[in-house]
Each structure stands twice: as C-alpha cells, then as structure tokens.
Scaffold this active site. Structure first.
Site, mmCIF file in Angstrom:
data_model
loop_
_atom_site.group_PDB
_atom_site.id
_atom_site.type_symbol
_atom_site.label_atom_id
_atom_site.label_comp_id
_atom_site.label_asym_id
_atom_site.label_seq_id
_atom_site.Cartn_x
_atom_site.Cartn_y
_atom_site.Cartn_z
ATOM 1 N N ASP A 79 0.868 -0.854 0.733
ATOM 2 C CA ASP A 79 0.102 -0.252 -0.056
ATOM 3 C C ASP A 79 0.688 1.322 -0.120
ATOM 4 O O ASP A 79 2.046 1.112 0.604
ATOM 5 C CB ASP A 79 -0.744 0.165 1.131
ATOM 6 C CG ASP A 79 -2.475 1.334 1.386
ATOM 7 O OD1 ASP A 79 -2.843 1.297 0.076
ATOM 8 O OD2 ASP A 79 -1.980 2.213 1.974
ATOM 9 N N THR A 80 0.556 2.320 -0.486
ATOM 10 C CA THR A 80 1.482 3.747 -0.812
ATOM 11 C C THR A 80 0.600 4.566 -0.501
ATOM 12 O O THR A 80 -0.301 4.667 -0.657
ATOM 13 C CB THR A 80 1.548 3.698 -2.619
ATOM 14 O OG1 THR A 80 2.770 2.349 -2.779
ATOM 15 C CG2 THR A 80 2.948 4.754 -2.621
#
Length: 196
Positions: A79-80
């Site tokens: 996840d970013t």
C-alpha cells in the site's frame, strides 16, 4: 541459476491490481501471478502517522489472504500513500479531489511511503520504504491538462511519477524512484532473499 532460488518452492502471488506494481515485480525476473483480493477494508486508526499507515494496510491485506492461502504460496501485498503537512493523501475521489491534492503539493516536498508485507503459511515479514519528492510550482493549466489527459484516479496523491506530471513537475527525489511508483523493489528483493 536464479538469484532468488530460495523461492523455488513457492508459488508467488502479487496481491495487487496495480499495473505499476506488476511491472516492477516482473523486473525481478521471478515467476508470479497477479491475484488481487477485492473488497479488503483499507481503513486505519486515525492515530497512525506517516509510514505506519501503509504498513498497517499492507498487513491487513496480507491477513485477508491468510485463510485462503495454499501451503506453497507466498503472497506480497503493498500500500502506498503520500504524506504532506501531517496529512495522508491516498487515491483521489474524483477530478476535483485530484486537483486539490496537486495544488496542495505544488512547490513543496512530500513523503511517499509504501508498506509491503510478504506472507507464507509460516512467515510474515513487513517493512516500509520512504522517498522524498519535491514538486516545482505547477500552474493551473498544467494540473488540469494532467488530470484530463492521464486520469490519475488510481494513484496515491493523484500522480504517477512515470507520467507527464513527473517529467515536468518533479524537481527532485531523495530515495527510491520505484517506491514512488508504488513498489520499492530493491528493498523487496533483499527481503525476499531472507525468506526460508
């Protein structure tokens, strides 16, 4: 001989619908299949700050896979987020939200954090990577052109470093360029080497 021959006993799964993550993982020359798990709750406690947010979400995604994993599978989740002035910037809700984010980042430096989790039936390893990105001052016309032509609705912070906005707007990066794209592959490679 493969560099990551310790992984030969595993079927590697990239649990992401992101075409950028698929492209980056393919660059490690390991066989894998893409199998996103739709509907994973990506909410997080409001007390979390910076890199703790995508780290928490990548672990949550990995846990969602745990019950349906085969014994020989290794799953990679990620996840970013973009982090600026104490606020997380995820994917924009619409064009107006994307415009607001890009105007907010214009002429400033922000952090890009990617949390990654590697999970097998026996092992769970997680890490977070951080890159600092500096944007030049962007004009309204440049922002509108980018949103209309590139439609960055599937990107944290409303931009892709590898697209037009990155070419004309990013004046500096401190840290991994690939992390800004969504997967810190150099760090991931080193973590995968440690998997028994």
């Amino acid at each position: 001989m493969l560099m990551l021959d310790n992984l030969n006993k595993y079927k590697i799964i990239l649990a992401s619908a992101s075409p950028r993550r698929r492209e980056l993982l393919a660059g490690l020359d390991i066989p894998f299949e893409v199998r996103p798990l739709p509907g994973v709750d990506e909410s997080f406690p409001s007390s979390l700050q910076g890199g703790d947010i995508p780290l928490y979400i990548s672990k949550k995604k990995a846990e969602a896979y745990r019950s349906q994993m085969a014994a020989d599978e290794l799953v990679i989740t990620a996840d970013t987020i973009v982090w600026l002035d104490g606020k997380p910037l995820g994917k924009p809700a619409d064009a107006a939200d994307a415009r607001r984010m890009l105007e907010f980042m214009s002429g400033k430096s922000h952090s890009v954090f990617t949390g990654v989790t590697i999970i097998t039936k026996d092992v769970m390893r997680s890490f977070v990577a951080c890159s600092q990105v500096t944007f030049a001052q962007l004009t309204t016309e440049e922002i509108d052109y980018y949103i209309e032509k590139y439609r960055p609705m599937d990107k944290a912070g409303s931009y892709g470093v590898q697209e037009w906005i990155g070419y004309i707007g990013i004046s500096g990066i401190d840290g991994s360029y690939f992390n800004v794209m969504g997967l810190p592959v150099q760090r991931l490679y080193n973590e995968l080497k440690q998997i028994p």
